[in-house]
Scaffold this active site. Structure first.
Site, mmCIF file in Angstrom:
data_model
loop_
_atom_site.group_PDB
_atom_site.id
_atom_site.type_symbol
_atom_site.label_atom_id
_atom_site.label_comp_id
_atom_site.label_asym_id
_atom_site.label_seq_id
_atom_site.Cartn_x
_atom_site.Cartn_y
_atom_site.Cartn_z
ATOM 1 N N THR A 126 -5.765 1.349 -5.395
ATOM 2 C CA THR A 126 -5.321 -0.035 -5.161
ATOM 3 C C THR A 126 -5.947 -1.003 -6.156
ATOM 4 O O THR A 126 -5.289 -1.905 -6.674
ATOM 5 C CB THR A 126 -5.737 -0.537 -3.756
ATOM 6 O OG1 THR A 126 -5.352 0.420 -2.790
ATOM 7 C CG2 THR A 126 -5.103 -1.878 -3.432
ATOM 8 N N GLU B 217 0.824 -1.205 0.000
ATOM 9 C CA GLU B 217 0.000 0.000 0.000
ATOM 10 C C GLU B 217 0.867 1.269 0.000
ATOM 11 O O GLU B 217 1.764 1.419 0.835
ATOM 12 C CB GLU B 217 -0.931 -0.021 1.222
ATOM 13 C CG GLU B 217 -1.824 1.200 1.377
ATOM 14 C CD GLU B 217 -2.704 1.469 0.178
ATOM 15 O OE1 GLU B 217 -3.337 0.525 -0.328
ATOM 16 O OE2 GLU B 217 -2.755 2.634 -0.271
ATOM 17 N N HIS C 298 -1.581 3.277 4.718
ATOM 18 C CA HIS C 298 -2.553 4.044 3.926
ATOM 19 C C HIS C 298 -2.642 5.466 4.472
ATOM 20 O O HIS C 298 -2.543 5.671 5.677
ATOM 21 C CB HIS C 298 -3.929 3.365 4.002
ATOM 22 C CG HIS C 298 -4.903 3.838 2.969
ATOM 23 N ND1 HIS C 298 -5.563 5.035 3.068
ATOM 24 C CD2 HIS C 298 -5.291 3.283 1.797
ATOM 25 C CE1 HIS C 298 -6.336 5.194 2.009
ATOM 26 N NE2 HIS C 298 -6.187 4.147 1.216
ATOM 27 N N ASP D 220 1.570 -0.016 -4.953
ATOM 28 C CA ASP D 220 0.345 0.123 -5.752
ATOM 29 C C ASP D 220 0.203 1.489 -6.431
ATOM 30 O O ASP D 220 -0.178 1.578 -7.597
ATOM 31 C CB ASP D 220 -0.918 -0.278 -4.959
ATOM 32 C CG ASP D 220 -1.220 0.591 -3.750
ATOM 33 O OD1 ASP D 220 -0.370 1.408 -3.348
ATOM 34 O OD2 ASP D 220 -2.334 0.443 -3.192
ATOM 35 N N HIS D 221 0.534 2.568 -5.707
ATOM 36 C CA HIS D 221 0.366 3.928 -6.254
ATOM 37 C C HIS D 221 1.033 4.873 -5.278
ATOM 38 O O HIS D 221 1.512 4.436 -4.228
ATOM 39 C CB HIS D 221 -1.119 4.266 -6.421
ATOM 40 C CG HIS D 221 -1.930 4.006 -5.171
ATOM 41 N ND1 HIS D 221 -1.853 4.795 -4.050
ATOM 42 C CD2 HIS D 221 -2.759 2.978 -4.838
ATOM 43 C CE1 HIS D 221 -2.633 4.300 -3.109
ATOM 44 N NE2 HIS D 221 -3.184 3.183 -3.541
HETATM 45 C C1 GP9 Z 1 -9.096 -0.753 0.628
HETATM 46 C C2 GP9 Z 1 -7.688 -0.676 0.165
HETATM 47 C C3 GP9 Z 1 -7.194 0.746 0.051
HETATM 48 O O1 GP9 Z 1 -9.642 -2.045 0.637
HETATM 49 O O2 GP9 Z 1 -7.481 -1.423 -0.968
HETATM 50 O O3 GP9 Z 1 -7.649 1.340 -1.082
HETATM 51 P P1 GP9 Z 1 -7.042 2.649 -1.755
HETATM 52 O O4 GP9 Z 1 -7.703 3.827 -1.076
HETATM 53 O O5 GP9 Z 1 -5.560 2.697 -1.580
HETATM 54 O O6 GP9 Z 1 -7.434 2.491 -3.171
HETATM 55 MN MN MN Z 2 -3.819 1.696 -2.185
#
Ligand code: GP9
Ligand code: MN
Length: 422
Positions: free
Chosen positions: A82, A38, A197, A256-257
């Site tokens: 994500t 994440e 996150h 992921d980003h």
């Molecule tokens: C939520 C997680 C986070 O289930 O995948 O999502 P994001 O906000 O990073 O897209």
């Molecule tokens: Mn994410």
């Protein structure tokens, strides 16, 4: 209509990247484990906060013999965050320019990695410490052919174990191990971490790593939270070793980003010690990619330019699977023929000499704006072409008409994700 798919198929033929014979099939029959890290950006790898490494475990993987580390991979996600990264990794298509493909196109036909691997005897599972409907995963996973989805219902969602959207990474990996060990091998398993996150705030009892010291709490907390994820990954690797799975699994870790948006550029300038121009901001869109292959030699960090879309064919080739049958916008990162035009979801792109941001071209060596001689706009056309083709596939559901050999189409009715207690 079927003329559209023919156009896409012809385009794919013109774009093929042959596998590198040195690596093709080197991981044949092995389990495959993906970890979505994440919000992890490449700048934090090897970064030291007052002399202390933030991600000592990931840094040690770079030096590990059997790990291939790619430090020039750009995220290609859009608003689906994500879920977009998952989508790209599993389908080698681009996500949507607006909205999340997981939400808007979950009923389409796909030829995703879990489905491809099914015909090679693999079982697939996704693990995530949030509820299954988030990002519409429970619907999209059916179309991609995931056999199992271990969502929040499988975890102890106590106050202590959770923050923000769900499970903290350490208890998440710990509690996942028994489920993982029970999967029939070979398996394809995806772990979606969560605790690093935005806004990255940690419970104090979970860390003794220092905060950074800018004026910006989000940026300061990011370091602490990334360090916690790094420790969780170390724990996961140790558990994989103890279980014996480590020796029979390819492990792919990817960011992921971005975690830190441009709203925080001022504090980030202090962190990286540079002015954040549009060009530098684009460099911050890099996400780390690690591929650990038992018995192979990874060597020095690889500066190969790539996007998330390039990971799938790299991995499938390692497994000895020919990707020519599939509609795939990526290009094997380990191949000598790897293509280095990397479109971003907003239509910008990067390439070995030049990066386009908002219709302006930047010299990659100097970071300065340069005039186009016509050459750069033709690279821009190629990048745009890829995005357009991929969009056509999603909007017209074109994979319905594409029939790869040795592939059994997915019937969504065969999949449902219900916890056994219900
Ligand atoms: C939520 C997680 C986070 O289930 O995948 O999502 P994001 O906000 O990073 O897209
Ligand atoms: Mn994410």
């Amino acid at each position: 209509d079927s003329t559209d798919i023919t156009e896409v198929e012809n385009y794919m033929k013109s774009q093929q990247t042959s596998p590198n014979p040195k690596y093709f099939g080197k991981a044949e029959g092995m389990n495959v484990i993906y970890v979505s890290m994440e919000s992890l950006q490449t700048f934090i790898i090897d970064y030291e906060l007052n002399g202390q490494e933030v991600t000592p475990f990931l840094n040690s993987l770079i030096k590990d013999d059997q790990t291939f580390y790619f430090d020039h991979i750009y995220n290609q996600t859009g608003q689906g965050k994500t879920s977009d990264a998952e989508f790209i990794m599993d389908n080698s298509l681009f996500p949507m320019a607006q909205g999340a493909v997981y939400v808007n196109k979950a009923q389409n036909t796909y030829q995703a990695t879990p489905a491809i691997l099914q015909s090679y005897g693999y079982t697939s599972a996704s693990f995530h410490g949030n509820y299954k409907t988030f990002w519409n995963r429970n619907e999209m996973y059916k179309s991609m052919g995931y056999n199992e989805f271990f969502d929040a219902e499988y975890y102890e969602m106590t106050d202590e174990n959770t923050k923000n959207y769900g499970m903290k990474d350490k208890p998440f990996f710990k509690e996942s191990m028994p489920y993982l060990k029970r999967l029939p091998e070979p398996f394809y398993a995806k772990f979606i971490t969560l605790s690093n996150h935005f806004p990255f705030k940690m419970d104090e009892w979970d860390t003794d790593f220092p905060l950074a010291e800018t004026e910006n709490d989000v940026v300061n907390q990011y370091f602490q939270s990334a360090n916690y994820m790094d420790e969780a990954l170390e724990q996961f690797f140790a558990d994989l070793e103890a279980s014996g799975l480590y020796e029979r699994s390819v492990i792919v870790l990817y960011g992921d980003h971005y975690g830190i948006s441009e709203n925080h550029n001022e504090a980030m300038e202090e962190i990286i010690g540079k002015e954040i121009t549009p060009f530098e901001y684009t460099q911050l869109q890099r996400v780390p990619v690690f591929i650990h292959i038992p018995g192979e030699t990874g060597g020095e960090p690889k500066q190969t330019l790539g996007g998330q879309v390039d990971v799938r064919s790299t991995v499938l080739h390692l497994l000895g699977i020919d990707t020519r049958e599939y509609i795939d916008f990526g290009s094997d990162l380990l191949s000598d023929e790897h293509r280095e035009i990397i479109p971003f979801r907003n239509g910008d792109f990067t390439s070995p000499q030049v990066t386009m941001i908002n219709e302006k071209f930047y010299d990659n060596t100097t970071g300065e704006i340069i005039e186009d001689t016509g050459k750069y706009s033709s690279i821009a056309d190629k990048a745009r072409k890829q995005l357009e083709m991929s969009d056509q596939i999603l909007y017209k559901d074109l994979l319905r008409f594409h029939t790869p050999k040795r592939f059994t189409p997915i019937n969504r009715d065969n999949y449902q994700y219900v916890h056994p207690d219900h």
